[in-house]
Scaffold this active site. Structure first.
Site, PDB file in Angstrom:
ATOM      1  N   GLU B  55       0.927  -1.234  -0.030  1.00 12.56           N
ATOM      2  CA  GLU B  55       0.094  -0.021  -0.061  1.00 12.56           C
ATOM      3  C   GLU B  55       0.797   1.222  -0.050  1.00 12.56           C
ATOM      4  OE1 GLU B  55      -0.420  -2.692   1.995  1.00 12.56           O
ATOM      5  OE2 GLU B  55      -2.773  -3.400   1.733  1.00 12.56           O
ATOM      6  N   PHE B 117     -11.665  -7.815  13.409  1.00 14.57           N
ATOM      7  CA  PHE B 117     -10.608  -8.292  12.584  1.00 14.57           C
ATOM      8  C   PHE B 117     -10.297  -7.276  11.302  1.00 14.57           C
ATOM      9  CE2 PHE B 117      -8.839 -10.374   8.680  1.00 14.57           C
ATOM     10  CZ  PHE B 117      -7.797 -10.686   9.099  1.00 14.57           C
ATOM     11  N   GLN B 118      -9.113  -6.828  11.251  1.00 18.41           N
ATOM     12  CA  GLN B 118      -8.552  -5.731  10.405  1.00 18.41           C
ATOM     13  C   GLN B 118      -9.260  -4.464  10.717  1.00 18.41           C
ATOM     14  OE1 GLN B 118      -8.361  -7.309   6.427  1.00 18.41           O
ATOM     15  NE2 GLN B 118      -6.173  -7.955   6.943  1.00 18.41           N
ATOM     16  N   LYS B 167     -17.666  -1.283   5.265  1.00 18.88           N
ATOM     17  CA  LYS B 167     -18.215  -2.407   4.383  1.00 18.88           C
ATOM     18  C   LYS B 167     -19.631  -2.291   3.882  1.00 18.88           C
ATOM     19  CE  LYS B 167     -16.853  -6.979   3.185  1.00 18.88           C
ATOM     20  NZ  LYS B 167     -16.200  -8.481   3.547  1.00 18.88           N
ATOM     21  N   MET B 480      23.972   9.633   2.750  1.00 21.77           N
ATOM     22  CA  MET B 480      23.939  10.780   3.768  1.00 21.77           C
ATOM     23  C   MET B 480      24.188  10.727   5.082  1.00 21.77           C
ATOM     24  SD  MET B 480      23.574  14.036   3.137  1.00 21.77           S
ATOM     25  CE  MET B 480      22.418  14.854   1.835  1.00 21.77           C
TER      26      MET B 480
END
Lengths: 173, 566
Positions: B55, B117-118, B167, B480
């Protein structure tokens, strides 16, 4: 120098605005001393009154960042002397104090407080006043060892000029 | 557009995206966005969905897309880990004013707050890093939420917004109709220019002996590139750009004096310190630009133009704070502006450029001639690409060398993570840029460290045949940080050395042609081969391991305290 600054903000009454506003304080590690949110005189617009100790330079930056929040309509900062400020507090006091004064109404009169509830074990008194007046009574009752519980409203404020003019403009459009 | 029809929430989302002009979408499916993806299957010929490999890749691609095209970048992820994986890119877009609409799935409304969940409270998590966010719990809210999201993302100072869609809202039926959002009563993105204040600014400009324009990304965001040039030419005023402003002005413009800040050009920084008037347009006086603010531009009055009121006076005091769109302000500044010769001032610029020539540009190659240097790679790349390519960088030395030595003829050609400094940004952002401007050459300039943070996106490039060029500057160090350890921590190279894989084998695994060069003599040919490649191509250049970016203003030091390589 750190002083008390009060930000008054008018916002859309939306979920999450409170969180976005407090983030502006949190980011700069400024502790909020008191915060009150309620509906303004216009339906659907909330009024926030937030008090915190910081410097004028910082509060000016905080208020600009608050104004940037999409749901904030207007925000400004004030010092306490620019506002008419009152607080309401409730004091639960041991009823043994009544014995010392003879009568309940004598007790409430002597403390410039209003009697709300009275029963054999405690008395509930209400006082409206400035922050200093509210705190003075609290300290006084504490010293006497009779204060059982204490709660306060946070500042209820009015500006001497109209703060809501801008809102009425919006309402009329 | 009041054509009502009954559709499911998931389809309403796609219809609304199309209304807002979305043609490309970067995303990754998961449990709580399956209904949206089910509709996407039917819409796949109208919306080009690009499946990334993480993602973070999707959000950075959307950023690169937005930065290259000027349109809103759109990405989609599932709830929980999908949503949290977007956060770095969202924070990056917030600091760099990149218009993004991020869509996340969420558990059904009835399960919110139950640690389902999630489930992740992505609304709370993204509040500090979004311009606006909103949780949709019923399908009927979708068109309005999308319209508001696009309006807020692209107007005013652009930024990221997030819509979290439960959802149940994706599967409910609703009456679809779409109305774009044109205004909100609490949000005023286009400030009205204070003409009187602008006139005062012009007086200051006319009176200035040594004015300098500091042009930031706001010039690109408001489409003010032409106005900037006209203003500068009318008044005969030199222009320097911030890191985010690079490519707003062509490098070969006679008034252009270079880049500002920590690894900026000598002339731009020294002119800041000697100027009597800074005209800052669409920039925010970041600490990387100013160094120590107490010793910043000690002789200068400052005119600061920004569309974001909160930026005015935030980092330093200014003499004229003009809350305005960059183009409006630059157009107003042309009124009554006098052309002055400023011969001594331009002579000073040429002197400082000569200093940089002598102290920096003439030492960009390995004196022994054994190693290729990063500076050399970017200089030769600039020759090969002739200022026409979009250069997308990662973060670190690769970024600073790219900023210093790239050449640009057109705007929106330099894409970099400026504010957040997100390693891993380069490859996915370049991918998004190439999708957005497929006819332009897009080169991702990466270090070996940053490349490996999002290297999995080679899979996305392979699957979607995204023809970008990947240039890996491999010094086997986190360069760096190593440079700071060398200069400020006594050469104690604590965990900055990398043992790297064989990048050509990795490229081969993804069917991407590649080449590795180590000798200075091979470099030009390799860069030309990369430029000539039709599709994606990876060029790995093994470079001098301990090369430093100079000049450098140490963190917290004044701009006058430039460090050179000696």
């Amino acid at each position: 120098m750190n002083k008390e600054y009060i930000i008054i903000a008018f916002t859309e009454n939306q979920i999450g605005v409170l969180n976005r506003i407090t983030i502006c304080y949190l980011r700069r590690k400024i502790n909020i001393e008191s915060l009150k949110v309620s509906e303004s005189s216009i339906k659907g617009i909330s009024m926030f009154v937030i008090s915190a100790f910081t410097t004028e330079e910082i509060i000016d930056k905080v208020v600009k960042q608050i104004r940037n929040i999409t749901d904030v309509i207007e925000a400004n900062y004030y010092t306490p002397d620019q506002l008419i400020t009152q607080e309401i507090a409730l004091y639960k006091v041991s009823s043994k104090m009544v014995g010392e004064h003879g009568r309940v109404d004598a007790l409430s009169r002597s403390l410039s407080a209003r009697l709300i509830e009275f029963n054999p074990s405690y008395v509930v008194l209400e006082k409206t006043g400035t922050r200093e007046e509210i705190e003075q009574l609290r300290d006084d009752l504490q010293r006497r060892g009779v204060l059982q519980e204490f709660t306060r409203s946070g500042s209820v404020v009015l500006h001497r000029d109209s703060l809501e003019e801008i809102l009425h403009e919006i309402e009329n459009n | 557009m009041a054509n009502k029809q009954k559709v499911k929430g998931g389809e309403a989302l796609l219809m609304a995206l199309l209304e807002e002009g979305t043609r490309d979408l970067f995303g990754y499916p998961g449990g709580q966005v399956i209904p949206i993806y089910d509709h996407l299957y039917d819409y796949r010929h109208r919306i080009n969905h690009i499946l990334t490999r993480h993602e973070q890749g999707a959000v950075h691609a959307a950023q690169g897309y937005a930065r290259a095209t000027g349109r809103v970048g759109v990405c989609i992820a599932t709830s929980g880990p999908g949503a949290t994986n977007l956060v770095t890119g969202i924070a990056d877009a917030m600091l760099d004013s990149t218009p993004l609409v991020c869509i996340t799935g969420q558990v059904p409304a009835t399960m919110l707050g139950t640690d389902a969940f999630q489930e992740a409270d992505i609304i709370s998590m993204t509040m500090p890093v979004t311009k606006w966010n909103y949780q949709v719990t019923s399908a009927s809210e979708i068109p309005r939420a999308v319209a508001k999201a696009f309006y807020i993302a692209r107007s005013g100072r652009p930024g990221p917004v997030l819509i979290d869609i439960a959802k149940n809202a994706q599967v409910e039926l609703m009456d679809y109709s779409y109305k774009p959002c044109l205004s909100l009563r609490s949000y005023h993105p286009r400030p009205v220019l204070d003409a009187e204040l602008a006139a005062q600014a012009v007086e200051l400009i006319n009176a200035a002996e040594r004015p300098l324009i500091l042009a930031g990304q706001g010039v690109k965001l408001s489409g003010a590139e032409q106005s900037l040039i006209e203003f500068a030419e009318t008044g005969n005023i030199p222009i320097a750009t911030t890191l985010m402003g690079i490519s707003a002005v062509a490098n070969d413009h006679p008034l252009f004096v270079g880049n500002l800040g920590m690894h900026g050009n000598v002339a731009a920084n020294e002119m800041t310190q000697h100027s009597d008037l800074l005209i800052a347009v669409g920039m925010r006086f970041s600490d990387r630009v100013t160094g120590d603010v107490r010793n910043y531009a000690p002789e200068a009055k400052i005119i600061h133009v920004d569309i974001d009121r909160a930026e005015l006076g935030k980092n330093l005091r200014v003499d004229i704070a003009l809350h305005a769109d960059a183009r409006d302000a630059l157009e107003a500044f042309k009124n009554g502006l006098q052309h002055r010769s400023r011969e001594a001032w331009f002579a000073f610029a040429r002197e400082q450029e000569a200093v940089e020539d002598e102290k920096v540009f003439s030492h960009t190659e390995d004196p022994q001639g054994r190693f290729i240097t990063m500076a050399q790679v970017i200089r030769q790349l600039a020759e090969v690409e002739r200022g026409e390519a979009v250069i997308v960088t990662d973060v670190g030395q690769n970024q600073m060398f790219s900023a210093r030595y790239s050449r640009f003829n057109t705007t929106r050609s330099f894409i970099t993570s400026g504010g957040l400094g997100t390693m891993g940004f380069g490859l996915p952002a370049a991918m998004g840029a190439k999708v957005g401007v497929p006819d332009r050459e897009v080169v991702a300039v990466l270090g070996d460290g940053g490349f490996q943070m999002t290297m999995q996106e080679l899979g996305t490039i392979m699957q979607n045949q995204i023809g970008l060029k990947i240039l890996v500057l491999n010094n086997s160090y986190l360069g760096m940080v190593r440079q700071w350890q060398q200069l400020f921590f006594n050469r104690r190279y604590s965990f900055t050395e990398l043992e790297n894989p064989d990048f050509s084998k990795i490229a081969a695994a993804y069917n991407i042609p590649s080449r590795r060069v180590t000798e200075p003599a091979q470099l030009g040919n390799a860069l030309r081969e990369m430029a000539a490649a039709k599709g994606a191509y990876l060029l790995e250049v093994a470079v001098l391991p301990e090369e430093n970016v100079f000049p450098m203003v140490p963190a917290g030091a004044s701009l006058s305290e430039l460090l050179y390589n000696d």
